[in-house]
Design a protein around this motif. Structure first.
Motif, PDB file in Angstrom:
ATOM      1  N   SER A  37       0.829  -1.212   0.000  1.00 44.98           N
ATOM      2  CA  SER A  37       0.000   0.000   0.000  1.00 44.98           C
ATOM      3  C   SER A  37       0.857   1.253   0.000  1.00 44.98           C
ATOM      4  O   SER A  37       0.615   2.195  -0.763  1.00 44.98           O
TER       5      SER A  37
ATOM      6  N   VAL B  66       0.739   0.597  -4.651  1.00 46.02           N
ATOM      7  CA  VAL B  66      -0.034  -0.435  -5.336  1.00 46.02           C
ATOM      8  C   VAL B  66      -1.519  -0.174  -5.106  1.00 46.02           C
ATOM      9  O   VAL B  66      -1.928   0.214  -4.000  1.00 46.02           O
ATOM     10  N   ASP B  67      -2.330  -0.391  -6.124  1.00 42.53           N
ATOM     11  CA  ASP B  67      -3.776  -0.175  -6.024  1.00 42.53           C
ATOM     12  C   ASP B  67      -4.349  -0.929  -4.829  1.00 42.53           C
ATOM     13  O   ASP B  67      -4.106  -2.125  -4.655  1.00 42.53           O
ATOM     14  N   ALA B  68      -5.127  -0.215  -4.016  1.00 42.25           N
ATOM     15  CA  ALA B  68      -5.652  -0.801  -2.779  1.00 42.25           C
ATOM     16  C   ALA B  68      -6.499  -2.044  -3.038  1.00 42.25           C
ATOM     17  O   ALA B  68      -6.516  -2.974  -2.219  1.00 42.25           O
ATOM     18  N   SER B  69      -7.187  -2.092  -4.178  1.00 44.19           N
ATOM     19  CA  SER B  69      -8.041  -3.240  -4.474  1.00 44.19           C
ATOM     20  C   SER B  69      -7.227  -4.492  -4.795  1.00 44.19           C
ATOM     21  O   SER B  69      -7.753  -5.608  -4.721  1.00 44.19           O
TER      22      SER B  69
END
Length: 289
Positions: free
Chosen positions: A118, A122-125
């Protein structure tokens, strides 16, 4: 004098042969000249690349020497600071980071890997899926007394690229903040802002401010600034003896070459060098210093 038709034909054929021979010679000479120019260009390019390589290697050797300097004022500090010098017509930039400021990929809990993903952007999803995939690759291990790899788990950082379900982009973002060589939790006095944020829960600006304050300290300073965030973390002066060195050499009007190495600062019996290489990567670059 009377000229017979068959003599005229012979002369015509001879002229054609001469012209064809001259044309072939011109083509051959042109090809040789072009080949010579290409080989000269290739030789110059190889010479410049070797010059950059040896300058970058000199940066590694100088970093090792300066890390062991006796005087505090002369000693280089392995907390991510950059040092530069000029060697002939080549500019060299050296960044040194103590490996104890990184997250151990084989011993860190999965939650910390997730926070590092995070904090790296990096994308949270995608973080939960990447975290689970990394944690399931091998087993968590404990460090051996020899400071070699943890038992089980990853044998190299490049192995991350082979983990199913984890994108190469995500790996590129977290690899600079991972290690396989230190046994303890990260020492935040030597950590990058991303690691500080992952450990303490601080925001990017607060983490960057803390790191900037640490790197602004003069050699030999005893006190460290207060850690940001609400999470607990360790920060201490000192030197673990395991470092990552990035040495970038830029030849004037020539190529740039970067060496990324990890060294254990003691040698094996019979090794004349005062260190042991555990990771070595070489890459070309167009970036100017």
């Amino acid at each position: 004098m009377k000229v017979f038709p068959w003599n005229m034909k012979q002369r015509g054929v001879a002229l054609l042969v001469v012209l064809w021979g001259c044309t072939l010679a011109a083509i051959t000479l042109g090809a040789l000249a072009t080949s010579a120019r290409v080989e000269s260009t290739q030789a110059r390019g190889q010479s410049l690349r070797l010059e950059a390589f040896y300058a970058a290697e000199a940066g590694i050797e100088r970093a090792v020497f300066m890390l062991n300097a006796r005087e505090d004022a002369q000693r280089w500090i392995a907390d991510g600071r950059a040092y530069g010098f000029r060697l002939g017509r080549t500019d060299v930039r050296v960044d040194i980071s103590d490996e104890d400021g990184k997250v151990n990929l084989n011993t860190a809990p999965p939650e910390l890997i997730g926070r590092l993903l995070s904090a790296s952007g990096v994308d949270a999803s995608l973080v939960p899926r990447f975290q689970a995939a990394i944690a399931s690759w091998g087993t968590r291990g404990h460090m051996q007394a020899s400071l070699l790899l943890a038992k089980g788990g990853f044998s190299s950082l490049d192995e991350l690229y082979r983990v199913p379900g984890v994108s190469a982009d995500a790996v590129e973002k977290i690899v600079p903040f991972l290690t396989l060589w230190t046994p303890d939790s990260p020492n935040l006095a030597h950590a990058a802002p991303v690691v500080v944020a992952a450990i303490t829960g601080a925001g990017p600006e607060a983490a960057r401010s803390y790191v900037d304050q640490v790197r602004a300290l003069p050699p030999g300073a005893a006190a460290l600034p207060m850690l940001p965030g609400t999470g607990s973390g360790n920060a201490a002066k000192g030197f673990s003896g395991i470092v990552s060195i990035t040495s970038q050499a830029q030849v004037a009007e020539g190529p740039a070459l970067t060496l990324d190495v990890t060294l254990i600062m003691h040698s094996e019996p019979g090794n004349p060098r005062p260190y042991r290489i555990v990771r070595w990567m070489e890459r070309a670059s167009e970036k100017n210093l």
